[in-house]
Design an enzyme around this catalytic site. Sequence first.
Site, short mmCIF file in Angstrom:
data_model
loop_
_atom_site.label_atom_id
_atom_site.label_comp_id
_atom_site.label_asym_id
_atom_site.label_seq_id
_atom_site.Cartn_x
_atom_site.Cartn_y
_atom_site.Cartn_z
N GLU A 1 -19.11 43.47 36.19
CA GLU A 1 -19.18 42.18 35.51
C GLU A 1 -19.24 42.46 34.02
O GLU A 1 -20.09 43.21 33.56
CB GLU A 1 -20.43 41.40 35.92
N GLU B 1 -29.78 33.04 29.95
CA GLU B 1 -30.13 34.47 29.84
C GLU B 1 -31.55 34.66 29.34
O GLU B 1 -32.02 33.93 28.47
CB GLU B 1 -29.19 35.19 28.87
#
Lengths: 411, 277
Positions: free
Chosen positions: B51, B62
């Site tokens: 990824e 995040e």
Amino acid sequence: MNASHPSSPTRPNDYTAYPDANGRFGDYGGRYVPETLMPLVHELDAAYRAAKADEGFQAELGGFLKHYVGRPSPLYFAERLTAHFGGAKVYLKREELNHTGAHKINNCMGQILLAMRMGKTRIIAETGAGQHGVATATVCARFGLPCIVYMGAVDVERQKPNVFRMNLLGAEVRPVTSGSATLKDAMNEALRDWVTNVEDTYYLIGSAAGPHPYPEMVRDFQAVIGVESRAQILEMEGRLPDAVVACVGGGSNAIGLFHPFLNDEGVKIIGVEASGHGMGTDKHAAAINGGRPGVLHGNKTYLIQDPEGQITEAHSISAGLDYPGIGPEHAWLHDVGRATYLTATDDEALEAFQLCSRLEGIIPALESSHALARLPEITKDLGKDGIVVLNLSGRGDKDVATVAAHLGREA
Amino acid sequence: MSKDRIDARFAALKAEGRAAFVAYVMAGDPDAATAAKILAGLPGAGADLIELGFPFSDPMAEGPPIQRAAQRALANGMTLKGTLALARGFRETDQATPLILMGYMNLLVTWGIEAFAHDAAEAGVDGLIVVDCPPEEAEPLADALDAAGVSLIRLATPTSDDARLKTIIRRTSGFVYYVSVAGVTGVKEAEADVVAPHVARVRKASGLPVAVGFGIKTPERAAAIARVADAAVVGSALVDAVAEAMEMNEDVTERVLSKVSSLAKAVRSARVGQTTV
């Protein structure tokens, strides 16, 4: 100063019929949030729709708005400002007289009642200057709910009195150091909190932005401003105004004033964005006049961003307008041409701040001063027979030190 | 078609009887040249899928490690265009390892959804994860990716009930990413026995392999997840390795790849002695 209309979508017959079921105002709005939050956003939507239709909820809210917030706020004929400009009659909607000194409490009262109705036990909010944080801390104190306010570390430093006010009201203020450590980062951090505490937490957003249903819900709670103004001007003048004017950051005070007038085709709708150091510079907060459509904080709207789509810092002397986006309904009203978005610089707002203080004995918030700054042109265009209603969204006591510093004086 | 690369990789691992190790790295972290070296070394270090995050100024899902990685990358000039260049460079040396881009919607809107789907496919990208684009907003993106032959990887979460799961898996292909904890990346830890029934539920509903991520930092945890899922994703721990190496003046590529090796080894040996999952 007047932004052009880049596209001309079909003008709707009923401007008040938006958003659609997907939370869209034309191409704007929507629900761009992480999957973890989607069930919560749907739950909120269902709960809000049920509350909206519930007379008991509306009556309870109405009671608190009357006895706790101090509504209705007066619509006041500003005789000396009118004489000074020499054009249309100027009416000020006195939102600065509300409890906590601004329009923010209208929305907070609505959302806290909804949060309790949903059984939520922990309230989070984001704040820039601290006005929404103070209003949220206030209603949390009133109803005995724990309150956490995310605030950019830079803003914590420059808005110390508001941090202390929130603490007095029992709220915990969490400084946010990520990104640029200002309002947009505080909103990111509040979203991160929400995604982490999905069981018990209610996110009380302060502007008519964020994922659906927030833009609609915040607008509805703020629409009391426009509903009252409309009835008051009809009573005082026997007719509708020719224009309604408000400052626009995220745009909650503006959409609250505008919305009940949207279908009155004869009423000009005018928003004023903060152009900071000027539109020719990179120090402004004018999302419509100086940005382009994109996706941030759960909705598609006009954003201040670089060519690749990285969000850039907004700037305004007024912390309440210092945000790189704008509520999606404003983006749409701009595109369909129903509303016009002008700009005012820091310096123009400072001038208007002093003028209103001197002529009317009302110290306006720096945010509201941006709307006041465009009155010379607006009143002149409408002429002596015209009527303009301007939302005096907040009081300027909080801004006295900022203004003094800019004028080279001590507050 | 590039989405075949994902299917082929999961089919091969199924035949081997083991889970995949998925390494997440941030494009341009700490700079473009180092990121290219790390990418090129990932398959050799044991990453079965990759990824590749593309940095955004406001990454709302995040935690601090990936926020900081994005800031490092942006400070050194990384862009979405630069991310596709990294992908293209990677494909010059590796034709088999699936490459999934992961990031946020605004950069794609700016690029143009259709043009981006085409350009990503052309750069050798096999799949796309857009964190802030739930199914409700994803139809135009799904159409564009279908046309380009790139998989739209969807996220299922602890808040996804059975009805929601149906919405999530419609139009998904390649695999489903199960977000193992309600939260941001790299903060809470995933418990394998809590995750296991959810993985089974998602696998049954989708008929696709299920990768688990958001709460895996150590080889032990990766191994535990690899016993119950089709893939274990590690991101925050790897971008932290970048930060640690910089702090200690060590070779960044070496430190990241060595961490990948130990995680991959743990995943590879996780099911040894086990029959089937």
